[in-house]
Motif scaffolding. Structure first.
Motif, PDB file in Angstrom:
ATOM      1  N   ALA A 191       4.369 -12.087 -14.602  1.00 52.57           N
ATOM      2  CA  ALA A 191       5.424 -11.614 -13.611  1.00 52.57           C
ATOM      3  C   ALA A 191       6.464 -12.491 -13.148  1.00 52.57           C
ATOM      4  CB  ALA A 191       4.812 -10.807 -12.683  1.00 52.57           C
ATOM      5  N   THR A 192       7.582 -11.969 -12.721  1.00 45.64           N
ATOM      6  CA  THR A 192       8.415 -12.826 -12.067  1.00 45.64           C
ATOM      7  C   THR A 192       8.617 -11.867 -10.866  1.00 45.64           C
ATOM      8  OG1 THR A 192      10.242 -11.376 -13.226  1.00 45.64           O
ATOM      9  CG2 THR A 192       9.631 -13.649 -14.078  1.00 45.64           C
ATOM     10  N   PRO A 193       8.924 -12.795  -9.653  1.00 43.37           N
ATOM     11  CA  PRO A 193       9.242 -12.188  -8.273  1.00 43.37           C
ATOM     12  C   PRO A 193      10.406 -11.073  -8.241  1.00 43.37           C
ATOM     13  CG  PRO A 193       9.846 -14.340  -8.181  1.00 43.37           C
ATOM     14  CD  PRO A 193       9.385 -14.258  -9.743  1.00 43.37           C
ATOM     15  N   PRO A 194      10.337 -10.323  -7.474  1.00 43.04           N
ATOM     16  CA  PRO A 194      11.622  -9.445  -7.262  1.00 43.04           C
ATOM     17  C   PRO A 194      12.715 -10.547  -6.556  1.00 43.04           C
ATOM     18  CG  PRO A 194       9.862  -8.995  -5.753  1.00 43.04           C
ATOM     19  CD  PRO A 194       9.037  -9.877  -6.698  1.00 43.04           C
ATOM     20  N   THR A 195      13.649 -10.170  -6.970  1.00 44.21           N
ATOM     21  CA  THR A 195      14.967 -10.895  -6.284  1.00 44.21           C
ATOM     22  C   THR A 195      14.808 -10.840  -4.813  1.00 44.21           C
ATOM     23  OG1 THR A 195      16.131 -10.618  -8.180  1.00 44.21           O
ATOM     24  CG2 THR A 195      17.396 -11.300  -6.294  1.00 44.21           C
ATOM     25  N   LEU A 238      -0.201  -8.050  -2.497  1.00 46.69           N
ATOM     26  CA  LEU A 238      -0.768  -6.886  -3.262  1.00 46.69           C
ATOM     27  C   LEU A 238       0.665  -6.419  -4.211  1.00 46.69           C
ATOM     28  CD1 LEU A 238      -2.990  -5.096  -0.912  1.00 46.69           C
ATOM     29  CD2 LEU A 238      -3.559  -6.771  -2.522  1.00 46.69           C
ATOM     30  N   SER A 239       1.427  -6.784  -3.927  1.00 46.72           N
ATOM     31  CA  SER A 239       2.790  -6.104  -4.153  1.00 46.72           C
ATOM     32  C   SER A 239       3.367  -6.962  -5.538  1.00 46.72           C
ATOM     33  CB  SER A 239       4.096  -6.075  -3.265  1.00 46.72           C
ATOM     34  OG  SER A 239       4.308  -7.355  -2.768  1.00 46.72           O
ATOM     35  N   SER A 240       3.143  -8.144  -5.429  1.00 50.06           N
ATOM     36  CA  SER A 240       3.399  -8.960  -6.423  1.00 50.06           C
ATOM     37  C   SER A 240       2.716 -10.297  -6.819  1.00 50.06           C
ATOM     38  CB  SER A 240       4.920  -9.613  -6.337  1.00 50.06           C
ATOM     39  OG  SER A 240       5.264 -10.324  -7.322  1.00 50.06           O
ATOM     40  N   PRO A 241       2.185 -10.756  -7.748  1.00 50.28           N
ATOM     41  CA  PRO A 241       1.331 -11.779  -7.856  1.00 50.28           C
ATOM     42  C   PRO A 241       2.028 -12.970  -7.778  1.00 50.28           C
ATOM     43  CG  PRO A 241       2.012 -10.988 -10.060  1.00 50.28           C
ATOM     44  CD  PRO A 241       2.378 -10.067  -9.259  1.00 50.28           C
ATOM     45  N   CYS A 242       3.443 -13.089  -7.551  1.00 49.27           N
ATOM     46  CA  CYS A 242       4.306 -14.196  -7.373  1.00 49.27           C
ATOM     47  C   CYS A 242       4.665 -14.595  -5.902  1.00 49.27           C
ATOM     48  CB  CYS A 242       5.762 -13.909  -7.954  1.00 49.27           C
ATOM     49  SG  CYS A 242       5.400 -13.393  -9.737  1.00 49.27           S
ATOM     50  N   ILE A 243       4.013 -13.911  -4.867  1.00 49.45           N
ATOM     51  CA  ILE A 243       4.334 -13.883  -3.489  1.00 49.45           C
ATOM     52  C   ILE A 243       2.972 -14.242  -2.866  1.00 49.45           C
ATOM     53  CG2 ILE A 243       5.212 -12.928  -1.396  1.00 49.45           C
ATOM     54  CD1 ILE A 243       6.735 -10.686  -3.476  1.00 49.45           C
ATOM     55  N   PHE A 244       3.221 -15.256  -1.900  1.00 50.97           N
ATOM     56  CA  PHE A 244       1.950 -15.700  -1.159  1.00 50.97           C
ATOM     57  C   PHE A 244       2.218 -15.952   0.276  1.00 50.97           C
ATOM     58  CE2 PHE A 244       1.434 -16.859  -5.596  1.00 50.97           C
ATOM     59  CZ  PHE A 244       0.149 -16.587  -5.957  1.00 50.97           C
ATOM     60  N   TYR A 245       1.365 -15.811   1.119  1.00 50.06           N
ATOM     61  CA  TYR A 245       1.315 -16.061   2.311  1.00 50.06           C
ATOM     62  C   TYR A 245       0.297 -17.098   3.217  1.00 50.06           C
ATOM     63  CZ  TYR A 245       1.593 -15.321   7.505  1.00 50.06           C
ATOM     64  OH  TYR A 245       1.734 -15.598   8.782  1.00 50.06           O
ATOM     65  N   HIS A 246       0.468 -18.111   3.762  1.00 54.01           N
ATOM     66  CA  HIS A 246      -0.528 -19.031   4.388  1.00 54.01           C
ATOM     67  C   HIS A 246      -0.737 -18.445   6.062  1.00 54.01           C
ATOM     68  CE1 HIS A 246      -3.364 -22.041   5.188  1.00 54.01           C
ATOM     69  NE2 HIS A 246      -3.122 -22.670   4.038  1.00 54.01           N
ATOM     70  N   PRO A 247      -1.720 -17.750   6.290  1.00 55.18           N
ATOM     71  CA  PRO A 247      -1.888 -17.117   7.637  1.00 55.18           C
ATOM     72  C   PRO A 247      -2.047 -18.414   8.626  1.00 55.18           C
ATOM     73  CG  PRO A 247      -3.741 -16.648   6.372  1.00 55.18           C
ATOM     74  CD  PRO A 247      -2.818 -17.247   5.374  1.00 55.18           C
ATOM     75  N   ASP A 248      -2.614 -19.336   8.349  1.00 54.57           N
ATOM     76  CA  ASP A 248      -2.855 -20.608   9.338  1.00 54.57           C
ATOM     77  C   ASP A 248      -1.498 -21.324   9.585  1.00 54.57           C
ATOM     78  OD1 ASP A 248      -5.548 -19.821   9.239  1.00 54.57           O
ATOM     79  OD2 ASP A 248      -6.202 -21.199   7.840  1.00 54.57           O
ATOM     80  N   HIS A 249      -0.528 -21.449   8.424  1.00 52.12           N
ATOM     81  CA  HIS A 249       0.300 -22.305   8.918  1.00 52.12           C
ATOM     82  C   HIS A 249       1.743 -21.356   8.815  1.00 52.12           C
ATOM     83  CE1 HIS A 249      -1.659 -26.077   8.421  1.00 52.12           C
ATOM     84  NE2 HIS A 249      -2.392 -25.431   7.337  1.00 52.12           N
ATOM     85  N   ASP A 250       1.836 -20.031   8.900  1.00 49.26           N
ATOM     86  CA  ASP A 250       2.719 -19.343   8.921  1.00 49.26           C
ATOM     87  C   ASP A 250       3.984 -19.429   7.610  1.00 49.26           C
ATOM     88  OD1 ASP A 250       4.299 -17.002   9.672  1.00 49.26           O
ATOM     89  OD2 ASP A 250       5.514 -18.358  11.233  1.00 49.26           O
ATOM     90  N   ALA A 251       3.315 -19.689   6.604  1.00 49.59           N
ATOM     91  CA  ALA A 251       4.177 -20.060   5.443  1.00 49.59           C
ATOM     92  C   ALA A 251       4.191 -19.203   4.331  1.00 49.59           C
ATOM     93  CB  ALA A 251       3.693 -21.694   4.727  1.00 49.59           C
ATOM     94  N   ARG A 252       5.413 -19.067   3.822  1.00 53.25           N
ATOM     95  CA  ARG A 252       5.570 -18.101   2.623  1.00 53.25           C
ATOM     96  C   ARG A 252       5.947 -18.610   1.387  1.00 53.25           C
ATOM     97  NH1 ARG A 252       6.544 -16.265   7.662  1.00 53.25           N
ATOM     98  NH2 ARG A 252       6.137 -13.914   8.284  1.00 53.25           N
TER      99      ARG A 252
END
Length: 345
Positions: A68-72, A163-177
């Motif tokens: 996949a590539t991420p949505p723009t 869940l929406s894209s395998p190219c998107i990540f979130y780090h809950p401990d550091h509030d990082a995207r």
């Protein structure tokens, strides 16, 4: 490049007879040299690539090779948050642009594939080929393998995959995207989070930092990423602009350098009849139509005013018509007068 192949153990040298014994053909290879810069600021890259081209039915699903590539919108959201949000600590966000060097070489091979060795790695008097151990550029499963490896590494660092894209990540401990586009990583976080996460990423991969957009005096105010130009303007926001070379090339390839400009990229027209509906007979002209239309599609990602016009051009890619050529030239005249568009956040 050969040193990098050896460093990552991309393949193991074996006798050609092993491939024959296992009924496998040996995939051809070649060197590809690309100038990712321009004539004034050259940036040459040499890649050793496999030529794993295999005909398959267009009606046969190829989900096993999908990467996949991420949505723009995901990348645009990071730019918007950089301007409008603060982290949970109440600190300003920064947007870091990272590039994984030789990304595919980190991903384990998932298929038994034999490849021809580069001349620089052959041994005199021995008929050797490479049994691939890591993913190699030009093999069909390389992009998929890299995406799986990247997801595994990032989740081990505490990131959660969307869940929406395998190219998107979130780090809950550091509030990082984090948004991934191939081997390019866009990381949005505040300064304390970056001080923790960046060293971990550098320990995992060999990374090139292309820049950090942010409000501090030590932050970069202009970064080029994915051929886009992003600029941070203190007290104002962020500007993003598509690579202007695409518009220049469309105008040049259509011979519109001296043409009279128009103010819209396209118009809604009735279905052509008569001579206008006739297909383009020159194969070279048809090939040019498809290539220029595809460039327009890519450019429209960052130029929303072009989306309708290039969508209509794409409809005729299979069988370009005289009317389609006229519409394509209109796009060229539009870009002649509007070569640049800057989106402001």
């Amino acid at each position: 490049e050969v040193d990098e192949i050896r460093k990552h153990t991309v393949y193991r040298k074996v006798l050609r007879q092993m491939a024959k014994d296992r009924g496998k053909r040996v995939i051809g290879t070649r060197w590809v040299d690309i100038n990712k810069g321009d004539d004034i600021n050259p940036n040459y890259r040499s890649r050793f690539v496999a030529k794993e081209l295999r005909a398959f039915s267009p009606f046969t699903p190829q989900e096993d090779l999908f990467a996949a590539t991420p949505p723009t919108a995901a990348q645009n959201l990071l730019l918007s948050m950089l301007c409008t949000r603060r982290s949970r600590r109440g600190l300003a966000y920064k947007l870091v642009f990272l590039d994984v060097r030789r990304a595919f070489f980190y991903a384990e091979a998932t298929e038994e594939v034999f490849v021809e060795l580069p001349n620089e790695d052959k041994e005199p008097g021995k008929d050797l080929v490479g049994l691939r151990l890591k993913s190699l550029y030009g093999t069909r499963s390389a992009a998929k393998n890299w995406q799986l490896r990247l997801a595994k590494d990032l989740t081990s660092l505490g990131f959660g995959q969307a869940l929406s894209s395998p190219c998107i990540f979130y780090h809950p401990d550091h509030d990082a995207r984090l948004v991934i586009h191939g081997d390019d990583l866009w990381l949005l976080a505040d300064r304390p989070a970056l001080e923790v996460l960046k060293p971990k990423l550098h320990q995992t991969y060999t990374l090139k930092e292309n820049g950090t957009l942010g409000p501090d005096a030590t932050d970069d105010k202009a970064v080029t990423t994915l051929n886009r130009q992003a600029r941070y303007i203190d007290g104002f926001g962020v500007e993003i602009e598509a690579d202007p070379r695409h518009a220049e090339l469309i105008v040049a390839e259509l011979g519109m350098g001296e043409a009279k400009a128009v103010t819209t990229p396209g118009v809604k027209e009735a279905e052509p009849v008569g001579a206008e509906a006739e297909p383009v007979t020159d194969p070279a002209e048809g090939t040019a139509y498809r290539g220029i239309s595809a460039r327009g599609l890519y450019l429209s990602i960052d130029r929303p005013e072009m989306k309708f016009a290039v969508k209509e051009l794409a409809r005729k890619m299979a069988k370009p018509t005289q009317a389609g050529m006229r519409s394509l030239k209109r796009l060229g005249r539009y870009l002649r007068g509007r070569p640049r568009l800057v989106v402001v956040y």
